[in-house]
Design a protein around this motif. Structure first.
Motif, PDB file in Angstrom:
ATOM      1  N   GLY A 223       0.814  -1.214   0.000  1.00  0.00           N
ATOM      2  CA  GLY A 223       0.000   0.000   0.000  1.00  0.00           C
ATOM      3  C   GLY A 223       0.845   1.261   0.000  1.00  0.00           C
ATOM      4  O   GLY A 223       0.516   2.251  -0.663  1.00  0.00           O
ATOM      5  N   ILE A 224       1.951   1.229   0.716  1.00  0.00           N
ATOM      6  CA  ILE A 224       2.883   2.369   0.717  1.00  0.00           C
ATOM      7  C   ILE A 224       3.504   2.515  -0.668  1.00  0.00           C
ATOM      8  O   ILE A 224       3.543   3.611  -1.241  1.00  0.00           O
ATOM      9  N   ARG A 225       3.974   1.402  -1.215  1.00  0.00           N
ATOM     10  CA  ARG A 225       4.587   1.412  -2.551  1.00  0.00           C
ATOM     11  C   ARG A 225       3.635   1.959  -3.612  1.00  0.00           C
ATOM     12  O   ARG A 225       4.031   2.722  -4.492  1.00  0.00           O
ATOM     13  N   ASP A 226       2.358   1.613  -3.490  1.00  0.00           N
ATOM     14  CA  ASP A 226       1.369   2.025  -4.485  1.00  0.00           C
ATOM     15  C   ASP A 226       0.787   3.416  -4.213  1.00  0.00           C
ATOM     16  O   ASP A 226      -0.096   3.869  -4.948  1.00  0.00           O
ATOM     17  N   GLY A 227       1.250   4.061  -3.141  1.00  0.00           N
ATOM     18  CA  GLY A 227       0.783   5.403  -2.835  1.00  0.00           C
ATOM     19  C   GLY A 227      -0.581   5.458  -2.183  1.00  0.00           C
ATOM     20  O   GLY A 227      -1.182   6.526  -2.048  1.00  0.00           O
ATOM     21  N   GLU A 228      -1.083   4.315  -1.732  1.00  0.00           N
ATOM     22  CA  GLU A 228      -2.397   4.258  -1.091  1.00  0.00           C
ATOM     23  C   GLU A 228      -2.296   4.518   0.409  1.00  0.00           C
ATOM     24  O   GLU A 228      -3.232   5.005   1.035  1.00  0.00           O
ATOM     25  N   ILE A 229      -1.137   4.166   0.985  1.00  0.00           N
ATOM     26  CA  ILE A 229      -0.884   4.349   2.415  1.00  0.00           C
ATOM     27  C   ILE A 229       0.265   5.345   2.570  1.00  0.00           C
ATOM     28  O   ILE A 229       1.219   5.327   1.790  1.00  0.00           O
ATOM     29  N   LYS A 230       0.149   6.221   3.571  1.00  0.00           N
ATOM     30  CA  LYS A 230       1.154   7.259   3.806  1.00  0.00           C
ATOM     31  C   LYS A 230       2.552   6.660   3.893  1.00  0.00           C
ATOM     32  O   LYS A 230       2.762   5.635   4.544  1.00  0.00           O
ATOM     33  N   ALA A 231       3.505   7.354   3.275  1.00  0.00           N
ATOM     34  CA  ALA A 231       4.882   6.863   3.203  1.00  0.00           C
ATOM     35  C   ALA A 231       5.531   6.728   4.574  1.00  0.00           C
ATOM     36  O   ALA A 231       6.387   5.868   4.782  1.00  0.00           O
ATOM     37  N   GLU A 232       5.127   7.563   5.533  1.00  0.00           N
ATOM     38  CA  GLU A 232       5.761   7.527   6.863  1.00  0.00           C
ATOM     39  C   GLU A 232       5.219   6.410   7.756  1.00  0.00           C
ATOM     40  O   GLU A 232       5.675   6.207   8.882  1.00  0.00           O
ATOM     41  N   THR A 233       4.254   5.662   7.261  1.00  0.00           N
ATOM     42  CA  THR A 233       3.675   4.550   8.016  1.00  0.00           C
ATOM     43  C   THR A 233       4.736   3.470   8.243  1.00  0.00           C
ATOM     44  O   THR A 233       5.493   3.130   7.330  1.00  0.00           O
ATOM     45  N   VAL A 234       4.795   2.940   9.450  1.00  0.00           N
ATOM     46  CA  VAL A 234       5.721   1.851   9.773  1.00  0.00           C
ATOM     47  C   VAL A 234       4.909   0.541   9.740  1.00  0.00           C
ATOM     48  O   VAL A 234       4.098   0.290  10.637  1.00  0.00           O
TER      49      VAL A 234
END
Length: 196
Positions: free
Chosen positions: A140-151
């Motif tokens: 989801g982070i890679r696809d831009g769906e989840i915020k990049a700063e999410t751990v």
């Protein structure tokens, strides 16, 4: 076609799994297992070296059934957040098919100070669950769906802790309110990590 010995071994595992899940390793006697399987002690030992090997196979079976029921028909077609919501929903709405409840929680508690083999299998199952969630979140982070700063690890651990903790509370309370509450809280969390 399975050989007769393999068929009998699988029948023993299927019959023993609910007994171990409900009574725990120490609370399960050979008499319980003989009654559940219809076999004498010698018949059980023909297929398993002992109670520990049978308990380990029963746990593997229970965990596989639990994962299957909670991951079937999840929505992965609409991105990572939809998949996470679907996984949470399935956990909340679909109780374990195994009598006695969640085999992961039961074994983790039962084997905490006792059986290292079962503790290892429970830890492996927890790690597998966490790894699957981390992958979904990372995608989801890679696809831009989840915020990049999410751990991803933090979110995965939070999801697991909320669901398993709510399951324990629900079992003690005798209702599913805590599970519904956890689902609402996890929905807030997933909305917070959504990009844009």
């Amino acid at each position: 076609m399975a050989k007769k010995g393999e068929t009998t071994r699988q029948m023993i595992v299927v019959a023993a799994a609910p007994i171990f899940n409900q009574r725990g390793y120490e609370g399960t006697s050979m008499q319980n297992l003989m009654e559940a399987t219809g076999l004498e002690k010698g018949g059980l030992y023909r297929h398993f070296s002992g109670k520990e090997e049978l308990a380990a196979e029963a746990l593997r079976y229970s965990l596989k059934q639990s994962v299957k029921i909670r991951t079937e028909h999840v929505d992965g077609e609409h991105g990572a957040l939809a998949l996470l919501r679907s996984l949470v929903r399935r956990f909340v709405e679909k109780p374990s098919s195994m009598p006695g409840g969640c085999p992961l929680m039961n074994t983790a508690i039962d084997s905490d100070d006792g059986n290292p083999t079962l503790r290892g299998l429970a830890h492996e199952a927890l790690s597998d669950w966490r790894t699957r969630l981390i992958k979904v979140i990372s995608d989801g982070i890679r696809d831009g769906e989840i915020k990049a700063e999410t751990v991803p690890r933090e979110i995965a651990n939070t999801i697991i802790a909320a669901l398993e903790g709510a399951l324990m509370i629900s079992r003690l309370d005798g209702n599913r309110v805590a599970l519904a509450d956890a689902r609402k809280s996890l929905e807030v969390l997933l909305n917070q990590i959504a990009a844009g």
